[in-house]
Design an enzyme around this catalytic site. Structure first.
Site, PDB file in Angstrom:
ATOM      1  N   LYS A 138       7.163  19.432  -4.273  1.00 30.67           N
ATOM      2  CA  LYS A 138       7.337  19.680  -2.845  1.00 30.67           C
ATOM      3  C   LYS A 138       8.801  20.467  -2.980  1.00 30.67           C
ATOM      4  CE  LYS A 138       5.188  15.611  -1.133  1.00 30.67           C
ATOM      5  NZ  LYS A 138       5.327  14.232  -0.578  1.00 30.67           N
ATOM      6  N   GLY A 169       0.708  -1.193   0.093  1.00 32.06           N
ATOM      7  CA  GLY A 169      -0.226   0.048  -0.111  1.00 32.06           C
ATOM      8  C   GLY A 169       0.619   1.222  -0.106  1.00 32.06           C
TER       9      GLY A 169
END
Length: 437
Positions: free
Chosen positions: A203, A185
């Site tokens: 970012k 995940g």
């Protein structure tokens, strides 16, 4: 204080849950209770578990919710550029404070949001846009405003850090490590934004903007992903006492004309094991800030996940609500420096080059001559027989060269010229090296 929440996915549902669970503490910290005015979603009928909110609070009319006179603060956790940009610009111009986790929008067109916030006299907070729960942007934005930041180096994407950490620990290739990350995940079904560096580049733009008081957009960031990093690269890094990380690097310096400017880039790089970022494993994030007076500062923690990101969102909610109650506004965007962004070719870095070469006299001298022609100094050379290095199977010998610091353009030109040498069968690997010099 009345909140409009845009989005109720992984992060949005955690925001709602924490608002309910911590309602008394949040009210005490702010000086007034928080109430949800509405939650904008794409589909009303979707199963959202046992969220502690009345069904009638959900709406598909995000525009109406944003424009409602009954809303003080808009919390955006939808992501993407549009329609999020239009919603937030409308909210800010109307004087509503905005808390967002939308790194892509801030990197693509943060200027529109900041301008709208100035026009409306509203707060724009976005701590959750970079490094999840790690308190990073507020220190850059406020705590370090009395200092001069020269460099920011960080691991800001948990998916790629998990993949590279797994490759380093197990010797697996990229495809195997990505498969494991997907099963656990850590990676999306379509991991392109992560593994190709788009997420980290957004970012990096935000970090550079805050650190250097300059508007930096995603288009200004040189970006490379990790898909070309191999198990052989990892083995070579280990042989040098290094590991490989996907780094975002924002550095202050001078351009070719001697003017102050900044360099902003995202790419995989070897870093020595002694570097503070080398030990950052799994899906964690860490950012290393170098300031003139404060010196080196390290920020470390979980950089993603619903609960971690929601924690940062709520921290911003508390701040903007306090400001509204006090009738004040946070300091506006600081972009006074307006520094130019240097092209990647002017960035100073080092190269690790692995060559498959013919094992005969004069090869090393010919290779060294290419480096000399481009004024690139060689730091170390290591030669191994064919087959002893993963990168060199099928070649007569493997030549591994690490350079001293030089402009990236000179290093890239050197590598290109090496391809033309008769003695060079192939260039097995090229990686930048950061730190340690």
């Amino acid at each position: 204080m009345r909140l409009a929440i845009l989005g109720c996915g992984t992060v949005g549902s955690e925001v709602v849950r924490l608002l309910h669970e911590q309602s008394a503490d949040l009210a005490a910290r702010i000086g007034a209770p928080l109430e949800i005015a509405g939650i904008a979603v794409r589909r009303l009928g979707r199963d959202r578990g046992d969220l502690p909110v009345a069904p009638e609070l959900f709406t598909t009319d995000a525009v109406g919710l944003v424009k409602s006179d009954d809303v003080d603060v808009v919390v955006e956790v939808v992501g993407g550029i549009e329609p999020a940009r239009s919603w937030l610009v409308d909210a800010l111009r109307a004087g509503k404070s905005v808390v967002t986790a939308n790194k892509a929008l801030l990197a693509e067109d943060g200027a529109s949001l900041h301008d709208a916030a100035a026009d409306g006299g509203a707060d724009l907070y976005y701590e959750a846009a970079v490094a999840g729960a790690i308190p990073l942007l507020r220190p850059l934005r406020e705590s370090l405003h009395g200092d001069r930041i020269n460099r920011v180096t960080g691991i800001v994407n948990g998916t790629t850090n998990f993949i590279l950490s797994a490759m380093d620990a197990t010797g697996a290739g990229f495809a195997e490590a990505l498969e494991e990350a997907t099963e656990l995940g850590y990676a999306e079904a379509d991991p392109t934004a992560d593994v190709e560096g788009f997420d980290a580049a957004a970012k990096a733009a935000i970090l550079a903007s805050l650190a250097f008081h300059t508007r930096v957009g995603a288009a200004d960031v040189h970006r490379e992903g990790i898909t070309e990093v191999t198990a052989a690269d990892m083995a070579s890094a280990k042989a040098m006492g290094c590991t490989i990380k996907l780094l975002c690097i924002a550095a202050r310096g001078t351009d070719a004309a001697g003017r102050e400017s900044v360099s902003v880039r995202v790419h995989p790089a070897m870093i020595p094991l002694s570097h503070p970022l080398a030990s950052v494993g799994d899906a964690y994030n860490a950012v290393f800030v170098e300031a003139e007076a404060a010196g080196p500062l390290m920020f470390y923690g979980r950089g993603a996940g619903g609960a971690a990101t929601a924690s940062a969102v709520l921290g911003d909610v508390v701040a903007v609500c306090r400001n509204r109650l006090a009738g004040v506004r946070a300091p506006s965007e600081s972009a006074y420096a307006d520094l130019a962004v240097r092209p990647m070719g002017e960035a100073l870095t080092r190269y690790h080059v692995s060559l498959d070469v013919a094992d005969k006299p004069g090869v090393l001298a010919a290779v060294a001559g290419v480096f000399a022609r481009h004024d690139v100094s060689i730091a170390t050379v290591r030669q191994a027989p064919a087959g002893t290095e993963p990168a060199g199977r099928g070649a007569d010998a493997v030549l591994v060269i690490v350079t001293h610091t030089a402009p990236d353009a000179a290093l890239a030109a050197t590598v290109e010229d090496l391809r033309g040498l008769d003695a060079v069968r192939s260039i097995a690997s090229v990686l930048r090296v950061e730190g340690g010099e």
